[in-house]
Design a protein around this motif. Structure first.
Motif, PDB file in Angstrom:
ATOM      1  N   ARG A  71    -104.935  52.118  35.484  1.00 19.63           N
ATOM      2  CA  ARG A  71    -105.302  51.636  36.817  1.00 19.63           C
ATOM      3  C   ARG A  71    -106.635  50.905  36.777  1.00 19.63           C
ATOM      4  O   ARG A  71    -106.843  49.932  37.511  1.00 19.63           O
ATOM      5  CB  ARG A  71    -105.378  52.822  37.783  1.00 19.63           C
ATOM      6  N   LEU A  72    -107.551  51.350  35.913  1.00 18.92           N
ATOM      7  CA  LEU A  72    -108.853  50.695  35.814  1.00 18.92           C
ATOM      8  C   LEU A  72    -108.731  49.266  35.311  1.00 18.92           C
ATOM      9  O   LEU A  72    -109.495  48.395  35.724  1.00 18.92           O
ATOM     10  CB  LEU A  72    -109.780  51.498  34.886  1.00 18.92           C
ATOM     11  N   VAL A  73    -107.787  49.025  34.395  1.00 18.78           N
ATOM     12  CA  VAL A  73    -107.601  47.663  33.885  1.00 18.78           C
ATOM     13  C   VAL A  73    -107.193  46.732  35.020  1.00 18.78           C
ATOM     14  O   VAL A  73    -107.697  45.611  35.158  1.00 18.78           O
ATOM     15  CB  VAL A  73    -106.557  47.657  32.758  1.00 18.78           C
ATOM     16  N   GLY A  74    -106.265  47.194  35.875  1.00 20.53           N
ATOM     17  CA  GLY A  74    -105.874  46.394  37.028  1.00 20.53           C
ATOM     18  C   GLY A  74    -107.027  46.176  37.987  1.00 20.53           C
ATOM     19  O   GLY A  74    -107.201  45.064  38.520  1.00 20.53           O
ATOM     20  N   GLU A  75    -107.833  47.217  38.201  1.00 22.56           N
ATOM     21  CA  GLU A  75    -108.983  47.072  39.089  1.00 22.56           C
ATOM     22  C   GLU A  75    -110.021  46.127  38.504  1.00 22.56           C
ATOM     23  O   GLU A  75    -110.702  45.411  39.250  1.00 22.56           O
ATOM     24  CB  GLU A  75    -109.606  48.449  39.356  1.00 22.56           C
ATOM     25  N   MET A  76    -110.158  46.113  37.184  1.00 21.10           N
ATOM     26  CA  MET A  76    -111.108  45.209  36.545  1.00 21.10           C
ATOM     27  C   MET A  76    -110.732  43.751  36.818  1.00 21.10           C
ATOM     28  O   MET A  76    -111.586  42.936  37.192  1.00 21.10           O
ATOM     29  CB  MET A  76    -111.143  45.479  35.041  1.00 21.10           C
ATOM     30  N   VAL A  77    -109.450  43.433  36.672  1.00 18.31           N
ATOM     31  CA  VAL A  77    -108.993  42.069  36.928  1.00 18.31           C
ATOM     32  C   VAL A  77    -109.132  41.729  38.415  1.00 18.31           C
ATOM     33  O   VAL A  77    -109.583  40.632  38.781  1.00 18.31           O
ATOM     34  CB  VAL A  77    -107.537  41.901  36.459  1.00 18.31           C
ATOM     35  N   ASP A  78    -108.766  42.675  39.295  1.00 19.45           N
ATOM     36  CA  ASP A  78    -108.885  42.432  40.740  1.00 19.45           C
ATOM     37  C   ASP A  78    -110.341  42.247  41.158  1.00 19.45           C
ATOM     38  O   ASP A  78    -110.654  41.411  42.015  1.00 19.45           O
ATOM     39  CB  ASP A  78    -108.271  43.591  41.522  1.00 19.45           C
ATOM     40  N   THR A  79    -111.235  43.011  40.551  1.00 17.42           N
ATOM     41  CA  THR A  79    -112.656  42.908  40.885  1.00 17.42           C
ATOM     42  C   THR A  79    -113.204  41.542  40.488  1.00 17.42           C
ATOM     43  O   THR A  79    -113.974  40.928  41.247  1.00 17.42           O
ATOM     44  CB  THR A  79    -113.445  44.021  40.164  1.00 17.42           C
ATOM     45  N   MET A  80    -112.826  41.051  39.336  1.00 16.22           N
ATOM     46  CA  MET A  80    -113.259  39.712  38.923  1.00 16.22           C
ATOM     47  C   MET A  80    -112.729  38.656  39.891  1.00 16.22           C
ATOM     48  O   MET A  80    -113.448  37.725  40.254  1.00 16.22           O
ATOM     49  CB  MET A  80    -112.779  39.429  37.499  1.00 16.22           C
ATOM     50  N   GLY A  81    -111.470  38.804  40.329  1.00 10.47           N
ATOM     51  CA  GLY A  81    -110.908  37.851  41.272  1.00 10.47           C
ATOM     52  C   GLY A  81    -111.607  37.882  42.617  1.00 10.47           C
ATOM     53  O   GLY A  81    -111.869  36.825  43.221  1.00 10.47           O
ATOM     54  N   GLN A  82    -111.941  39.074  43.112  1.00 16.71           N
ATOM     55  CA  GLN A  82    -112.643  39.171  44.387  1.00 16.71           C
ATOM     56  C   GLN A  82    -114.035  38.556  44.299  1.00 16.71           C
ATOM     57  O   GLN A  82    -114.488  37.882  45.240  1.00 16.71           O
ATOM     58  CB  GLN A  82    -112.733  40.643  44.811  1.00 16.71           C
ATOM     59  N   LEU A  83    -114.727  38.787  43.187  1.00 22.76           N
ATOM     60  CA  LEU A  83    -116.058  38.189  43.028  1.00 22.76           C
ATOM     61  C   LEU A  83    -115.968  36.667  43.001  1.00 22.76           C
ATOM     62  O   LEU A  83    -116.806  35.974  43.606  1.00 22.76           O
ATOM     63  CB  LEU A  83    -116.713  38.720  41.759  1.00 22.76           C
ATOM     64  N   LEU A  84    -114.962  36.144  42.326  1.00 23.47           N
ATOM     65  CA  LEU A  84    -114.810  34.695  42.257  1.00 23.47           C
ATOM     66  C   LEU A  84    -114.525  34.106  43.632  1.00 23.47           C
ATOM     67  O   LEU A  84    -115.014  33.018  43.975  1.00 23.47           O
ATOM     68  CB  LEU A  84    -113.684  34.340  41.278  1.00 23.47           C
ATOM     69  N   ARG A  85    -113.721  34.801  44.429  1.00 30.40           N
ATOM     70  CA  ARG A  85    -113.442  34.298  45.774  1.00 30.40           C
ATOM     71  C   ARG A  85    -114.700  34.296  46.635  1.00 30.40           C
ATOM     72  O   ARG A  85    -114.898  33.403  47.463  1.00 30.40           O
ATOM     73  CB  ARG A  85    -112.341  35.139  46.418  1.00 30.40           C
ATOM     74  N   LEU A  86    -115.577  35.280  46.425  1.00 23.08           N
ATOM     75  CA  LEU A  86    -116.836  35.303  47.162  1.00 23.08           C
ATOM     76  C   LEU A  86    -117.766  34.171  46.718  1.00 23.08           C
ATOM     77  O   LEU A  86    -118.452  33.547  47.540  1.00 23.08           O
ATOM     78  CB  LEU A  86    -117.533  36.654  46.976  1.00 23.08           C
ATOM     79  N   LEU A  87    -117.775  33.921  45.419  1.00 18.14           N
ATOM     80  CA  LEU A  87    -118.649  32.865  44.897  1.00 18.14           C
ATOM     81  C   LEU A  87    -118.099  31.477  45.192  1.00 18.14           C
ATOM     82  O   LEU A  87    -118.865  30.520  45.339  1.00 18.14           O
ATOM     83  CB  LEU A  87    -118.821  33.023  43.385  1.00 18.14           C
ATOM     84  N   GLY A  88    -116.779  31.364  45.324  1.00 18.61           N
ATOM     85  CA  GLY A  88    -116.176  30.061  45.545  1.00 18.61           C
ATOM     86  C   GLY A  88    -116.051  29.701  47.004  1.00 18.61           C
ATOM     87  O   GLY A  88    -115.645  28.604  47.325  1.00 18.61           O
TER      88      GLY A  88
END
Length: 258
Positions: free
Chosen positions: A241-258
């Motif tokens: 589950r942590l691996v999935g959260e790691m990918v989701d967390t990177m995506g959420q950060l990118l959406r905030l930065l973009g």
């Protein structure tokens, strides 16, 4: 051909900066055991491949203003790697909880990767996590994530809200979630060892002749290792589950930065 290459050189350098900064902080790639030549070579190869497919809307020039783009790309790469590593460092926090209950907290190890002192069980779980990440090809997911980041945060954007309130709130939320997941990993073992402490306290009151300080520490260590072996399947389930959260967390950060 030479003129086209010179036109693509600023974009290539910016892509290289983000990739290199990402590999400095990202899990697996940031390990000291990974040669620096390999990190730089992989970053150069990925940048060389990516520069041919990444579209740059605004022209880039190697002037003083180009330094602003370099700093921006370095911050984006470091942020992505830090957020990904923060999710993985959850297991070290869980190991610290377990070490405290087992009595191993005073016997910390020196982490060869960072030079800081880390708990023994936390170090064991951390290396199990690294092996699990390699087994599920999480390093490929990390590379795919940083390459997809150029779609949400293009290299020719002059500014990203790296210090905005939304990003700060998001990082705080990731910290909170990290401790919650660490508690979920450690609570079965910590709770069982707490019951061992309660049993030793009752034993000390009923049979005062027994020195619980001599019996208690080996008993807690033995119980702790047995519980770690019993809870390993659940630990790897949480890692999945942590691996999935790691990918989701990177995506959420990118959406905030973009």
């Amino acid at each position: 051909m030479l003129i086209e290459w010179l036109n693509d050189l600023p974009a290539f350098l910016l892509i290289l900066v983000r990739l290199t900064a990402f590999f400095v902080t990202a899990p697996l790639f940031s390990l000291q055991g990974v040669p620096h030549v390999f990190k730089i070579g992989l970053a150069c190869f990925l940048a060389l491949v990516s520069v041919a497919v990444i579209e740059v809307e605004h022209p880039l020039h190697l002037d003083v203003g180009f330094l602003v783009y370099v700093v921006k790309e370095a911050l984006v790469g470091l942020s992505l790697g830090f957020v990904a590593a923060l999710v993985i460092y959850t297991v070290q926090v869980a190991g610290a909880f377990i070490d405290f209950q087992m009595g191993f907290l005073i016997a910390n190890l020196v982490d060869p990767q960072t030079g800081a002192q880390i708990p023994i069980i936390g170090n064991l779980k951390y290396f199990l996590t690294l092996l699990f990440l390699l087994s599920v090809d999480a390093h490929h997911l990390l590379i795919e994530g940083v390459l997809r980041s150029y779609q949400l945060v293009p290299v020719d954007h002059y500014f990203v809200p790296i210090g905005s309130a939304g990003v700060a709130q998001f990082v705080t939320h990731v910290f909170v979630q990290m401790f919650l997941v660490a508690l979920q990993i450690a609570i079965p073992i910590v709770g069982a060892l707490f019951l061992v402490d309660v049993s030793l306290g009752i034993l000390a009151r009923t049979v005062p002749q027994i020195n619980v300080f001599v019996v208690g520490l080996p008993l807690k260590i033995l119980s702790g290792f047995v519980l770690i072996l019993i809870t390993l399947p659940g630990f790897f389930f949480i890692l999945h589950r942590l691996v999935g959260e790691m990918v989701d967390t990177m995506g959420q950060l990118l959406r905030l930065l973009g």
